[in-house]
Design a protein around this motif. Structure first.
Motif, PDB file in Angstrom:
ATOM      1  N   ASP A  26      57.182  69.395  23.647  1.00 46.48           N
ATOM      2  CA  ASP A  26      58.460  70.087  23.573  1.00 46.48           C
ATOM      3  C   ASP A  26      59.514  69.101  24.123  1.00 46.48           C
ATOM      4  O   ASP A  26      59.158  68.143  24.817  1.00 46.48           O
ATOM      5  N   LEU A  27      60.793  69.336  23.834  1.00 43.79           N
ATOM      6  CA  LEU A  27      61.820  68.412  24.330  1.00 43.79           C
ATOM      7  C   LEU A  27      62.544  68.975  25.575  1.00 43.79           C
ATOM      8  O   LEU A  27      62.352  68.478  26.684  1.00 43.79           O
ATOM      9  N   ASP A  28      63.341  70.035  25.373  1.00 46.03           N
ATOM     10  CA  ASP A  28      64.150  70.571  26.480  1.00 46.03           C
ATOM     11  C   ASP A  28      63.280  71.137  27.598  1.00 46.03           C
ATOM     12  O   ASP A  28      62.400  71.974  27.349  1.00 46.03           O
ATOM     13  N   GLU A  77      74.654  72.867  21.950  1.00 49.71           N
ATOM     14  CA  GLU A  77      73.544  71.900  21.915  1.00 49.71           C
ATOM     15  C   GLU A  77      74.051  70.462  22.066  1.00 49.71           C
ATOM     16  O   GLU A  77      73.416  69.657  22.748  1.00 49.71           O
ATOM     17  N   THR A 108      60.738  70.354  18.501  1.00 46.63           N
ATOM     18  CA  THR A 108      61.764  71.031  19.284  1.00 46.63           C
ATOM     19  C   THR A 108      62.515  72.054  18.455  1.00 46.63           C
ATOM     20  O   THR A 108      62.642  71.901  17.241  1.00 46.63           O
ATOM     21  N   ARG A 109      63.041  73.085  19.144  1.00 51.58           N
ATOM     22  CA  ARG A 109      63.909  74.062  18.476  1.00 51.58           C
ATOM     23  C   ARG A 109      65.351  73.553  18.378  1.00 51.58           C
ATOM     24  O   ARG A 109      66.192  74.217  17.782  1.00 51.58           O
ATOM     25  N   ASN A 110      65.645  72.408  18.962  1.00 51.46           N
ATOM     26  CA  ASN A 110      66.999  71.838  18.822  1.00 51.46           C
ATOM     27  C   ASN A 110      67.310  71.556  17.358  1.00 51.46           C
ATOM     28  O   ASN A 110      66.399  71.336  16.554  1.00 51.46           O
TER      29      ASN A 110
HETATM   30  O1  LIG Z   1      66.981  74.483  21.970  1.00 47.51           O
HETATM   31  C1  LIG Z   1      66.090  75.279  22.318  1.00 47.51           C
HETATM   32  O2  LIG Z   1      66.078  76.489  21.978  1.00 47.51           O
HETATM   33  C2  LIG Z   1      64.953  74.784  23.158  1.00 47.51           C
HETATM   34  O3  LIG Z   1      64.582  73.486  22.738  1.00 47.51           O
HETATM   35  P1  LIG Z   1      63.080  72.999  22.964  1.00 47.51           P
HETATM   36  O4  LIG Z   1      62.275  73.552  21.818  1.00 47.51           O
HETATM   37  O5  LIG Z   1      63.171  71.497  22.934  1.00 47.51           O
HETATM   38  O6  LIG Z   1      62.636  73.549  24.295  1.00 47.51           O
END
Ligand SMILES: O=C(O)COP(=O)(O)O
Length: 211
Positions: A26-28, A77, A108-110
């Motif tokens: 995952d990123l964030d 973002e 990532t969901r970014n």
């Molecule tokens: O932007 C988001 O909703 C979270 O990002 P992530 O998947 O890198 O944790």
């Protein structure tokens, strides 16, 4: 501390005997810091607290409303990306995993521009990156499965490392190992994860234990 949870479902008990041959991050909140204020974003787009933000936007009735809401999310973002920093221990950990010849990727969901900025600015040495522009957002397993396919690895040989419930759910949906990064207070969903790490020094040791 390495923790192997007792609460594993039936496919997991077979799966966790498998070697770990690839790691997806995952990123964030896992590789880089993030200060996204989801409460504020939800309020600005009118999303109820209990609903997933991206799902809420997708079901808005007109393209104009969807675009307006997405513009707000994109602004948050990009601002978050400008302030992102590599989290403690990540650099050393990635170097060790690279030395162990473990392939690595990010899901990532970014959206893609924010992810790209975060990765470049923080010098994250991982080039295989899928965002929500490339695959349906987690907890959908598509992005994770896409990476496993590119590596020609079966999903049980891959591990997804993240800091949030969606990360564990995505790993489970993909039939991969899950590893929850918990630097501070243990969240209520921690018992859902196969493994828990409290800092990044533990990750190469975990991989070694399963290679
Ligand atoms: O932007 C988001 O909703 C979270 O990002 P992530 O998947 O890198 O944790």
């Amino acid at each position: 501390m390495l923790q192997l949870n007792a609460q594993v479902c039936s496919y997991s008990s077979t799966m966790i005997q498998q070697k770990i041959k690839g790691i997806i991050f995952d990123l964030d909140g896992t590789l880089v810091s993030s200060e996204l204020d989801f409460q504020l974003i939800r309020a600005q787009v009118g999303c109820p607290r209990e609903q997933d933000l991206l799902e809420f936007i997708a079901q808005l009735p007109s393209p104009y409303m969807r675009q307006e809401a997405m513009n707000i999310v994109h602004q948050h973002e990009m601002l978050d990306a400008q302030n992102a920093q590599l989290l403690p221990g990540v650099s050393h950990c990635l170097k060790r995993l690279s030395d162990m010849q473990i392939p690595m990727a990010i899901v990532t969901r970014n959206f893609s521009r924010a992810a790209k900025l975060k990765i470049e600015q923080c010098n994250v040495p991982i080039s295989l990156v899928l965002t929500r522009d490339d695959a349906p957002a987690k907890p959908d397993p598509s992005g994770l499965l896409d990476i496993a396919k590119q590596w020609q690895l079966s999903p049980p040989h891959c591990m997804y490392v993240g800091d949030y419930l969606y990360d564990i759910q995505a790993a489970h949906n993909a039939k991969m190992r899950s590893c929850l990064y918990v630097p501070e207070d243990m969240p209520h969903f921690a018992s859902e994860s196969h493994h828990i790490i409290r800092n990044f020094d533990e990750l190469p040791e975990l991989v070694k234990a399963f290679t």
